[in-house]
Design an enzyme around this catalytic site. Structure first.
Site, mmCIF file in Angstrom:
data_model
loop_
_atom_site.group_PDB
_atom_site.id
_atom_site.type_symbol
_atom_site.label_atom_id
_atom_site.label_comp_id
_atom_site.label_asym_id
_atom_site.label_seq_id
_atom_site.Cartn_x
_atom_site.Cartn_y
_atom_site.Cartn_z
ATOM 1 N N GLY A 1 0.856 -1.190 0.000
ATOM 2 C CA GLY A 1 0.000 0.000 0.000
ATOM 3 C C GLY A 1 0.890 1.237 0.000
ATOM 4 O O GLY A 1 1.859 1.316 0.767
ATOM 5 N N ASN B 1 -3.441 2.546 -10.134
ATOM 6 C CA ASN B 1 -3.912 1.811 -8.951
ATOM 7 C C ASN B 1 -3.904 0.322 -9.274
ATOM 8 O O ASN B 1 -3.588 -0.086 -10.398
ATOM 9 C CB ASN B 1 -5.317 2.293 -8.555
ATOM 10 N N ASP C 1 -1.772 4.358 -6.177
ATOM 11 C CA ASP C 1 -0.348 4.197 -5.849
ATOM 12 C C ASP C 1 0.482 5.326 -6.431
ATOM 13 O O ASP C 1 1.608 5.568 -5.992
ATOM 14 C CB ASP C 1 0.130 2.845 -6.379
HETATM 15 O O1 MRU Z 1 0.352 -4.160 -4.361
HETATM 16 P P1 MRU Z 1 -0.121 -3.374 -3.184
HETATM 17 O O2 MRU Z 1 -0.956 -4.146 -2.212
HETATM 18 O O3 MRU Z 1 0.962 -2.562 -2.536
HETATM 19 O O4 MRU Z 1 -1.087 -2.369 -3.930
HETATM 20 C C1 MRU Z 1 -1.444 -1.199 -3.396
HETATM 21 C C2 MRU Z 1 -2.867 -1.209 -3.115
HETATM 22 O O5 MRU Z 1 -3.278 -1.771 -2.129
HETATM 23 C C3 MRU Z 1 -3.796 -0.554 -4.005
HETATM 24 O O6 MRU Z 1 -3.400 -0.365 -5.274
HETATM 25 C C4 MRU Z 1 -4.431 0.611 -3.316
HETATM 26 O O7 MRU Z 1 -5.654 0.792 -3.886
HETATM 27 C C5 MRU Z 1 -3.647 1.887 -3.387
HETATM 28 S S1 MRU Z 1 -2.428 1.977 -2.223
HETATM 29 C C6 MRU Z 1 -3.071 3.101 -1.149
#
Ligand code: MRU
Length: 374
Positions: free
Chosen positions: A54, A263, A253
């Site tokens: 995240g 995202n 992201d």
């Molecule tokens: O691969 P991750 O779990 O790090 O991905 C990030 C996310 O959980 C999502 O894309 C999320 O919607 C945005 S991060 C705040």
């Protein structure tokens, strides 16, 4: 947020010197375990292997990893210039772990610049430790403010509902408190609405391949008592066609300063379905997730590709009371698989951005009007 009555953030400085605490998110929702990180190398592995994930959480953990890096550079007894070079190299190691979430690079660069201002190794370590805490506190405050702005949006939708019916919100992946330091981005307005007594119900996309929705968002919402339903990723379009979604809120992201939203893979398809059905599609983000250089998100945002095993296998427990995960194969043996972790939703499909300073259009002029100092 509270976990069984105890307040937690996703990252913290342990009282013992040179130690940073995190939650091992890989084991949720079946087991809640914390882990101590004591080196830059351990921090890089924790990010790469997704103990933490995240955007905001990765940034804050990287900021803490840079504090550990500063301790390692001090130990070498280097001159100020060589210390800065050692520190920069360790920052590069952290940045190499996950390319899409811009918060990682943002936090590392902030640390590098702050440390360069000081002369002695002791001062550099102190500033890195202080800044790790500042970055965490900022993230938590910004996410709380996102909740306050998003609350008005959810409240405004309540007037279209029959009395007592919940506002149905669809979200993708986990942009909850686990994806930040506290509160979350997409979930922060949801928690704020629920706490204000507004009836809300959340459609939680399971979010293949790693199932951050089914595992993490569902766990978070359940712990906070927010009504929710987990759905396969393909369900959103059907729900939207049948008037069962009032609002989509996702995290991001990396969002370009022109409003394109990177995202978790699958977000773009939800935005297309929302557009086709006239459903507002909002993206919640702290300003630390804005990429102030890239103009064209589709062409310019690096999209992380992850291992094929995440697609070819599914992991879970056979008894929810005993934490023993088993991986099972679900793909025809020998078939190649592709695992793109993110996609980009062009700004034209985004109704608005919910930031710590308020809600704005997903456009260059609106974003810069909200953050004129950039
Ligand atoms: O691969 P991750 O779990 O790090 O991905 C990030 C996310 O959980 C999502 O894309 C999320 O919607 C945005 S991060 C705040």
């Amino acid at each position: 947020m509270l976990v069984d009555g105890k307040p937690y953030r996703t990252v913290w400085l342990e009282s013992a010197a040179r130690s940073v605490g995190i939650i091992d998110q890989r084991k949720l929702p079946f087991s809640f375990e914390t882990v101590e990180l004591t080196s830059t190398e351990e921090t890089a592995s924790a990010i790469l292997e997704m103990y933490v994930r995240g955007a905001g959480c990765i940034g804050a953990v990287a900021a803490h990893g840079m504090y550990l890096a500063s301790e390692e550079c001090r130990e070498k007894g280097l001159s100020s210039v060589d210390f800065d070079e050692c520190f920069r190299k360790k920052g590069n190691e952290l940045c190499a772990t996950r390319p899409t979430a811009v918060n990682l690079e943002w936090a590392v660069n902030r640390q590098i610049e702050a440390v360069r201002e000081k002369d002695s190794a002791d001062e550099k370590v102190q500033i890195a430790r202080d800044l790790a805490r500042i970055i965490s506190d900022e993230d938590a405050t910004w996410c709380k403010q996102i909740g306050e702005h998003g609350l008005d949006l959810i409240r405004s939708l309540l007037s279209n509902k029959e009395s007592g019916d919940p506002v149905n919100i669809l979200t993708h992946c986990n942009a909850g408190w686990l994806a930040f330091v506290d509160h979350g981005s997409a979930t922060s307005p949801i928690y704020a609405a629920h706490d204000a007594g507004i009836p809300v119900h959340v459609w939680v996309d399971e979010t293949r391949p790693r199932n951050q929705g089914a595992r993490l968002t569902a766990w978070e919402l359940g712990k906070h008592g927010v009504p929710h339903t987990v759905i396969p990723d393909n369900t959103g379009g059907h729900l939207m066609q049948h008037g069962m979604v009032d609002l989509v809120i996702t995290g991001t992201d990396r969002t370009t300063h022109t409003g394109d939203v990177a995202n978790k893979i699958g977000t773009y398809l939800k935005a297309l379905a929302a557009k086709d059905n006239g459903i507002p599609f909002y993206v919640a983000l702290p300003s630390s997730t804005i990429d102030w250089e890239t103009r064209d998100g589709v062409a310019g945002v690096p999209i992380e590709k992850r291992g094929s095993e995440e697609v070819a296998m599914v992991s879970g427990v056979t008894d929810e009371k005993i934490y023993e995960e088993t991986d099972v194969w679900i793909v025809s043996p020998g078939s190649p698989v592709a695992n793109y972790a993110f996609d980009v939703t062009p700004s034209r499909l985004v109704t608005g951005l919910i930031t710590e300073r308020g809600i704005c259009e997903a456009s260059e002029s609106a974003i810069h009007a909200l953050f004129p100092e950039k």
